[in-house]
Design a protein around this motif. Sequence first.
Motif, PDB file in Angstrom:
ATOM      1  N   ALA A 159       0.944  -1.308  -0.025  1.00 42.62           N
ATOM      2  CA  ALA A 159      -0.068  -0.230  -0.073  1.00 42.62           C
ATOM      3  C   ALA A 159       0.958   1.367  -0.049  1.00 42.62           C
ATOM      4  N   GLY A 160       1.813   1.144   0.656  1.00 48.91           N
ATOM      5  CA  GLY A 160       2.870   2.411   0.718  1.00 48.91           C
ATOM      6  C   GLY A 160       3.504   2.587  -0.364  1.00 48.91           C
ATOM      7  N   ALA A 161       3.912   1.621  -1.313  1.00 57.44           N
ATOM      8  CA  ALA A 161       4.445   1.744  -2.273  1.00 57.44           C
ATOM      9  C   ALA A 161       3.562   2.406  -3.539  1.00 57.44           C
ATOM     10  N   ALA A 162       2.302   1.788  -3.346  1.00 61.22           N
ATOM     11  CA  ALA A 162       1.095   2.128  -4.360  1.00 61.22           C
ATOM     12  C   ALA A 162       0.921   3.741  -4.305  1.00 61.22           C
ATOM     13  N   VAL A 163       0.672   4.145  -2.914  1.00 56.46           N
ATOM     14  CA  VAL A 163       0.211   5.322  -2.644  1.00 56.46           C
ATOM     15  C   VAL A 163       1.435   6.494  -3.070  1.00 56.46           C
ATOM     16  N   VAL A 164       2.677   6.026  -2.636  1.00 58.12           N
ATOM     17  CA  VAL A 164       3.752   6.921  -3.161  1.00 58.12           C
ATOM     18  C   VAL A 164       3.814   6.900  -4.701  1.00 58.12           C
ATOM     19  N   SER A 165       3.767   5.986  -5.325  1.00 61.15           N
ATOM     20  CA  SER A 165       3.954   5.963  -6.713  1.00 61.15           C
ATOM     21  C   SER A 165       2.692   6.937  -7.113  1.00 61.15           C
ATOM     22  N   PHE A 166       1.497   7.126  -6.715  1.00 59.79           N
ATOM     23  CA  PHE A 166       0.583   8.127  -7.433  1.00 59.79           C
ATOM     24  C   PHE A 166       0.720   9.553  -6.628  1.00 59.79           C
ATOM     25  N   TYR A 167       0.917   9.585  -5.299  1.00 59.51           N
ATOM     26  CA  TYR A 167       1.046  10.831  -4.713  1.00 59.51           C
ATOM     27  C   TYR A 167       2.752  11.253  -4.665  1.00 59.51           C
ATOM     28  N   ASN A 168       2.798  12.553  -4.718  1.00 58.45           N
ATOM     29  CA  ASN A 168       4.414  12.902  -4.527  1.00 58.45           C
ATOM     30  C   ASN A 168       4.820  12.581  -3.281  1.00 58.45           C
ATOM     31  N   GLN A 169       4.199  12.819  -2.026  1.00 59.55           N
ATOM     32  CA  GLN A 169       4.412  12.215  -0.814  1.00 59.55           C
ATOM     33  C   GLN A 169       3.665  12.332   0.446  1.00 59.55           C
ATOM     34  N   ILE A 170       3.696  11.907   1.366  1.00 60.86           N
ATOM     35  CA  ILE A 170       2.771  11.887   2.459  1.00 60.86           C
ATOM     36  C   ILE A 170       3.507  12.605   3.490  1.00 60.86           C
ATOM     37  N   HIS A 171       3.041  13.680   3.947  1.00 63.30           N
ATOM     38  CA  HIS A 171       3.632  14.777   4.757  1.00 63.30           C
ATOM     39  C   HIS A 171       3.010  14.633   6.174  1.00 63.30           C
ATOM     40  N   VAL A 172       3.694  13.958   7.130  1.00 64.40           N
ATOM     41  CA  VAL A 172       3.072  13.991   8.527  1.00 64.40           C
ATOM     42  C   VAL A 172       3.537  15.016   9.478  1.00 64.40           C
ATOM     43  N   ILE A 173       2.605  15.513  10.127  1.00 69.46           N
ATOM     44  CA  ILE A 173       2.731  16.627  11.099  1.00 69.46           C
ATOM     45  C   ILE A 173       2.183  16.041  12.420  1.00 69.46           C
ATOM     46  N   GLY A 174       2.849  16.419  13.467  1.00 71.13           N
ATOM     47  CA  GLY A 174       2.542  15.901  14.782  1.00 71.13           C
ATOM     48  C   GLY A 174       2.838  14.640  15.384  1.00 71.13           C
ATOM     49  N   GLY A 175       3.790  14.011  14.499  1.00 73.89           N
ATOM     50  CA  GLY A 175       3.968  12.608  14.883  1.00 73.89           C
ATOM     51  C   GLY A 175       4.507  12.414  16.528  1.00 73.89           C
ATOM     52  N   GLU A 176       4.640  13.297  16.920  1.00 76.17           N
ATOM     53  CA  GLU A 176       5.509  13.527  18.404  1.00 76.17           C
ATOM     54  C   GLU A 176       4.253  13.048  19.411  1.00 76.17           C
ATOM     55  N   ASN A 177       2.991  13.254  18.470  1.00 81.45           N
ATOM     56  CA  ASN A 177       1.909  13.020  19.724  1.00 81.45           C
ATOM     57  C   ASN A 177       1.299  11.579  19.666  1.00 81.45           C
ATOM     58  N   VAL A 178       1.928  10.775  18.993  1.00 81.64           N
ATOM     59  CA  VAL A 178       1.943   9.367  19.229  1.00 81.64           C
ATOM     60  C   VAL A 178       2.785   8.643  20.092  1.00 81.64           C
ATOM     61  N   PRO A 179       2.094   7.919  21.215  1.00 82.46           N
ATOM     62  CA  PRO A 179       3.179   7.220  22.193  1.00 82.46           C
ATOM     63  C   PRO A 179       3.626   6.118  21.710  1.00 82.46           C
ATOM     64  N   GLU A 180       4.801   5.736  22.227  1.00 82.75           N
ATOM     65  CA  GLU A 180       5.534   4.675  21.618  1.00 82.75           C
ATOM     66  C   GLU A 180       4.813   3.157  21.932  1.00 82.75           C
ATOM     67  N   ASP A 181       4.016   2.998  23.150  1.00 87.18           N
ATOM     68  CA  ASP A 181       3.367   2.051  23.357  1.00 87.18           C
ATOM     69  C   ASP A 181       1.954   2.569  24.242  1.00 87.18           C
ATOM     70  N   GLY A 182       1.257   1.373  24.354  1.00 86.69           N
ATOM     71  CA  GLY A 182      -0.363   1.698  25.362  1.00 86.69           C
ATOM     72  C   GLY A 182      -1.267   1.601  24.232  1.00 86.69           C
ATOM     73  N   PRO A 183      -2.586   1.545  24.593  1.00 91.34           N
ATOM     74  CA  PRO A 183      -3.721   1.479  23.863  1.00 91.34           C
ATOM     75  C   PRO A 183      -4.213   2.700  23.373  1.00 91.34           C
ATOM     76  N   ILE A 184      -4.312   2.869  21.923  1.00 94.33           N
ATOM     77  CA  ILE A 184      -4.813   3.967  21.281  1.00 94.33           C
ATOM     78  C   ILE A 184      -5.937   3.728  20.439  1.00 94.33           C
ATOM     79  N   ILE A 185      -6.852   4.551  20.377  1.00 93.17           N
ATOM     80  CA  ILE A 185      -7.836   4.554  19.201  1.00 93.17           C
ATOM     81  C   ILE A 185      -7.608   5.682  18.261  1.00 93.17           C
ATOM     82  N   VAL A 186      -7.335   5.281  17.103  1.00 96.61           N
ATOM     83  CA  VAL A 186      -7.127   6.449  16.161  1.00 96.61           C
ATOM     84  C   VAL A 186      -8.325   6.525  15.262  1.00 96.61           C
ATOM     85  N   ALA A 187      -8.856   7.987  15.490  1.00 97.74           N
ATOM     86  CA  ALA A 187      -9.820   8.406  14.338  1.00 97.74           C
ATOM     87  C   ALA A 187      -9.590   9.111  13.618  1.00 97.74           C
TER      88      ALA A 187
END
Length: 677
Positions: A15-43
Amino acid sequence: MPDAYVLHRILRRIAGAAVVSFYNQIHVIGGENVPEDGPIIVAATHHNMMLDPAVLSSAFPTQRILHYWSKASLFANPVAAYILLSSGNIPVARKSSDRRVLFQGTFDALEKGEIVALFPEGTSYTEPRIMQVKDGAAWAALEYTKYMMEKSSASNGKGTKKDVKIIPVAITYTNKSKYRSDVIMEVGKPLALTPYLPQFLAEPSEGGDPRAAVKRLTRDVERGLVQGTINAGDWDTLYAARMARDMLWDKERSINLDDFVAISQTLVDLLSTPLPSLSSTKRHLLAYHSLLSSTNLSHSSLSSLPLPHTLSPNSPAPLPSRLYALMVLVGEFLKAAVRFPWFVGPVLVHAPVYIMGRLGARLVEEEEETQAQNKVVFGLLLLLMIYPAAFAFLWGLFWYTRVGALVAAVIVWGFANYHNKLINDNYEHAKRVVAAWRVLVGVWVPKKWDLSLSALTQYTTPRIPPENPWIDRPKKSDSGTSSSSPTPNGTANATASGSGASGPAKPASASGSGQKRRRPPSRRLIRHVLRARIEAARALSSFFQQLEASASSSPSTTSNEGWVRASAHLVKIYGGRLDNPSPTPSAFSSTVHLGNGGPVATPEGVLTEKGATGWRSTREVLQFLRSRGAKIGGLEKGFEGEWAAFSSGELSSPGEESDYALVEGEGDVSWVPSGAD
């Protein structure tokens, strides 16, 4: 121990290869907000079909496994269950009225400290704003917390786990159906459940209300999604803001992606501010936007062409400008031709992928959120045939030896990366050649081939995407019109087919969402496109001149003079004022002016709007745009040469008068036939 999620990792890589072949890039903002461990619900937001989970899984910070909900009935077969579980899916018993049974698969994943990802909007759709956020994420999080508290109490506190948090993730596409555009994934701050638990857990006699607690949490999730996305009250405002953005930043990728959403939302807010020239500005921007769409051209392609800048709008330019247009085409062709020999191999190999991608998009012309999906899927299927065939062919050249297999694999891998590295520059030059060709043809053909002004009308009104039947829309009143509803931005929204601040609502058919319209040859529209571009530039320039005049004086504390509309979260970030907010200063920056009785500050100090209207200082907004590269002062520069392009087609011989005259009024510029009143 075997990897329990081996299929997930394989699918994520594909999926990553397919997305990057179509879009120029995926720019991530706020990656520091994701804990390294523990339960998370991503909405996460859901506006681009299956590409949303592909983007989310492949680019999510920490690269932890994301578990998606699937119907529990699909897990009945052991083989299907293994495939689903190994690919990261978890069962959801949708038909169960018992929430413990409904979310048991979610509880099991969260109890292991893993991440559950879902799309609370409930469906993928294309709308000018976030239309709905359902309660599933909030129910799952609060029910899991209650479940773990009861489990911990039964075991005297043994084996307790970390508290679950909800993280809103906004996925924004700079142009979601366009090849080589960009993706922005903004990860919001985690929402802790502590403020909602007392109301959720308490007995009704003690003020408990689980459903109300869930609604509060859902509103805060929605707020997090709104802050990371672009939201307009209607399609006209959104389209006009996109066109204004393209004109203020006329080069591809000239906007820092960290600022893309804030800039776009600021322009949406500006074009929602009641100013005398607003209606005219939006009308010209919409006409230009629609004509560009009808000709498959972009503003950046037109603005990149070296058209002459020495011709006066008051002086007719006959045949020489046609020769100049030919020179422009030759120049752009030679620039592209110099690069083409280095790229001809990848182009020929990938040509079937490009062709099938376009065919896939044509199958769903009325569904923008499905076009990119079809392009990616069709292209991926072909690549899965082309690359293995190329590998087999090369391996055969090396007599099917082990070393030959390694060499063949390296060549295929290098060829694919070579294509991706060179595609952006070559693609931009190809678009410029196409634009130059269409301008040349448009100014050389006889003027009688142009569309008449009456026939042109349907192409100067943007098409509105058809409504998604799975969206919960405001109920219609007895008069048959949908009532406006406040958005998380704190401003009232018109219906999707309305024109908001620009005027009364239009029926859907008037905006092009009804019967499918036939696209005419671009040569019949080019002169109209060039006229519309100048009109849009002058109207937008006039609009900003009004803003400049307003910004010259200090903002009034008793009126809206010196202020422009602003989304509440931008007021919080950049300062400003909120009309009728609550007097709780902890929810705002020190520069916010507080009033009475609107937003409510939760125990965490999160702003909750109740019909509050946000305002930012005009001076601050103009400085904000300029500091990020907006060419506010140069909107009309460089357009004089384009008068040559369409004047030459209107004149059959030197000195002959044009059939059109430019009429300028206060805040308005338009073309009318000569001699008209």
